[in-house]
Scaffold this motif. Structure first.
Motif, short mmCIF file in Angstrom:
data_model
loop_
_atom_site.label_atom_id
_atom_site.label_comp_id
_atom_site.label_asym_id
_atom_site.label_seq_id
_atom_site.Cartn_x
_atom_site.Cartn_y
_atom_site.Cartn_z
N UNK A 109 0.69 -1.37 -0.10
CA UNK A 109 0.08 -0.04 -0.04
C UNK A 109 0.99 1.29 -0.01
N UNK A 110 0.63 2.13 -0.79
CA UNK A 110 1.04 3.51 -1.22
C UNK A 110 2.56 3.41 -1.62
N UNK A 111 2.83 2.20 -2.09
CA UNK A 111 4.28 2.12 -2.95
C UNK A 111 4.33 3.02 -4.07
N UNK A 112 3.20 3.05 -5.00
CA UNK A 112 3.20 4.01 -6.05
C UNK A 112 3.19 5.39 -5.58
N UNK A 113 2.55 5.82 -4.54
CA UNK A 113 2.65 7.07 -4.21
C UNK A 113 3.91 7.48 -3.71
N UNK A 114 4.84 6.49 -2.87
CA UNK A 114 6.28 6.71 -2.67
C UNK A 114 6.98 6.89 -3.61
N UNK A 115 6.98 6.32 -4.87
CA UNK A 115 7.56 6.38 -6.00
C UNK A 115 7.48 7.61 -6.66
N UNK A 116 6.08 8.03 -6.93
CA UNK A 116 5.91 9.27 -7.34
C UNK A 116 6.45 10.44 -6.32
N UNK A 117 6.21 10.27 -5.00
CA UNK A 117 7.06 11.42 -4.19
C UNK A 117 8.45 11.43 -4.42
N UNK A 118 9.29 10.39 -4.74
CA UNK A 118 10.41 10.38 -5.13
C UNK A 118 10.92 11.12 -6.12
N UNK A 119 10.25 10.95 -7.37
CA UNK A 119 10.24 11.66 -8.43
C UNK A 119 10.03 13.10 -8.49
N UNK A 120 8.90 13.33 -7.86
CA UNK A 120 8.85 14.55 -7.56
C UNK A 120 9.68 15.66 -6.66
N UNK A 121 10.42 14.81 -5.66
CA UNK A 121 11.35 15.44 -5.01
C UNK A 121 12.64 15.68 -5.70
#
Length: 286
Positions: A109-121
Motif C-alpha cells: 500500500x502506497x508504494x506507487x505514491x512513494x515512487x511518485x514522491x521520490x520523482x517529485x522530490x
C-alpha cells in the motif's frame, strides 16, 4: 568481393558521419586539458608571472600551496568537506539501497505514491527547502555542528540515490531471489547477501556522483556552515578568492583552486570506467 566492398563502404561512411563528433571531442579535450594545465602552472608561479603570461619562468613556487593550506585554512576546509561528504554518502546508501529494493520488488500500500514522491522530490529546487530545513535544524538544535550538513546532505541525496538504484534493481533477474529462497534465505538476508553485492556497480557510481555533488556544494554550506571552523572547500574557496583578490596574491588563489578541484579530477581519472559500467548496466534487463 562485392560483400567485402559493401562492408568497407559502410564502415567508411559511418566513420565520415562520426567525424564531426571526433573533432568536437578532440577540441573540447584539448581545451579542458589546456585550461587545467594552465591553472596548475599558475598555481606554481609567482603573481607577476601569472599577469605577464610567463608561468613557471622562475621555477616552482611551492610556497603558494603552503600559504593556501595553512594561512588560508584550505587544509581545515578539506577536512570539513571529508567529514561532510563521506558519512552523508555512506548513510545515503544505507537508507536508499533497501528502499529502492523494496519499491522495486514488493507491492504494498502506497508504494506507487512513494515512487511518485521520490520523482517529485528530484524536481524541487534546493532554494525552496532552505527554510523548512532551517526550521528542522533549529528544532533539533543541530546548528553550529558538523551534524547539520551531514543530516542535510544525507536527506537531500536520498531521492536521487533511491531513484538511481531502483533502475538498477529492475534490471536484475528475479532468478537470484528464487534460488536464495530455495536455499532458505529470507528477504533481508537475500538483499544483503545477494542483491546488494550484485548492485555494487550502481552503488559505486551513485556514490561517486553524490560525493562530487556534495564536495562542490556551496549554497547549503554557505547557510548552515556559517562558522569559519565549519566551512567546507566550496565556501572556503570563495572566502579565499575574495581575500586573495584584495591582497593581489593571484598565484595563491590559483593554488587554492587546484586544492579544491583536484580530488574530483582524480576521481574521474581513476574511476571513470566504474561510472560508465554503473550507468550502462542499469539498462540491461535480466
Amino acid at each position: 568481393m562485392r560483400k567485402n566492398n559493401r562492408v568497407t563502404n559502410f564502415r567508411w561512411r559511418k566513420e565520415v558521419r562520426l567525424l564531426p563528433c571526433y573533432i568536437s571531442g578532440l577540441v573540447w579535450s584539448f581545451f579542458t586539458i589546456f585550461m587545467i594545465g594552465w591553472i596548475v602552472a599558475a598555481s606554481l608561479s609567482s603573481t607577476k608571472e601569472v599577469f605577464t603570461g610567463n608561468v613557471l619562468a622562475t621555477g616552482l613556487h611551492i610556497e603558494n600551496y603552503t600559504k593556501a593550506f595553512f594561512r588560508n585554512k584550505a587544509l581545515m576546509n578539506l577536512l570539513n568537506s571529508v567529514i561532510y561528504t563521506v558519512p552523508s554518502c555512506f548513510l545515503a546508501i544505507i537508507v536508499s539501497a533497501p528502499a529502492a529494493y523494496c519499491l522495486t520488488r514488493f507491492k504494498f500500500r502506497f508504494s506507487g505514491l512513494i515512487k511518485k514522491s521520490i520523482v517529485t522530490a528530484l524536481g524541487i529546487p534546493g532554494i525552496m527547502i532552505v527554510m523548512p530545513l532551517f526550521s528542522i535544524v533549529s528544532t533539533l538544535k543541530l546548528g553550529g555542528t558538523h551534524l547539520t550538513l551531514i543530516f542535510i546532505y544525507t536527506a537531500t541525496s536520498v531521492p536521487y540515490t533511491t531513484f538511481f538504484l531502483m533502475a538498477f534493481f529492475q534490471g536484475i533477474s528475479e532468478a537470484y531471489e528464487e534460488a536464495a529462497a530455495i536455499d532458505g534465505c529470507g528477504p533481508i538476508q537475500c538483499f544483503w547477501r545477494i542483491m546488494f553485492p550484485l548492485a555494487q556497480p550502481a552503488v559505486m557510481t551513485v556514490t561517486i556522483f553524490n560525493f562530487i555533488s556534495r564536495w562542490n556544494e556551496y549554497f547549503m554550506a554557505l547557510i548552515f556552515a556559517n562558522k569559519s571552523e565549519l566551512r567546507p572547500v566550496g565556501v572556503g574557496l570563495y572566502q579565499t578568492v575574495q581575500s586573495m583578490m584584495q591582497s593581489g596574491d593571484w598565484a595563491g588563489m590559483f593554488a587554492s583552486v587546484v586544492i579544491v578541484f583536484m580530488p574530483t579530477v582524480i576521481i574521474y581519472l581513476f574511476l571513470s570506467d566504474k561510472i560508465v559500467v554503473g550507468v550502462t548496466s542499469g539498462g540491461v534487463k535480466g
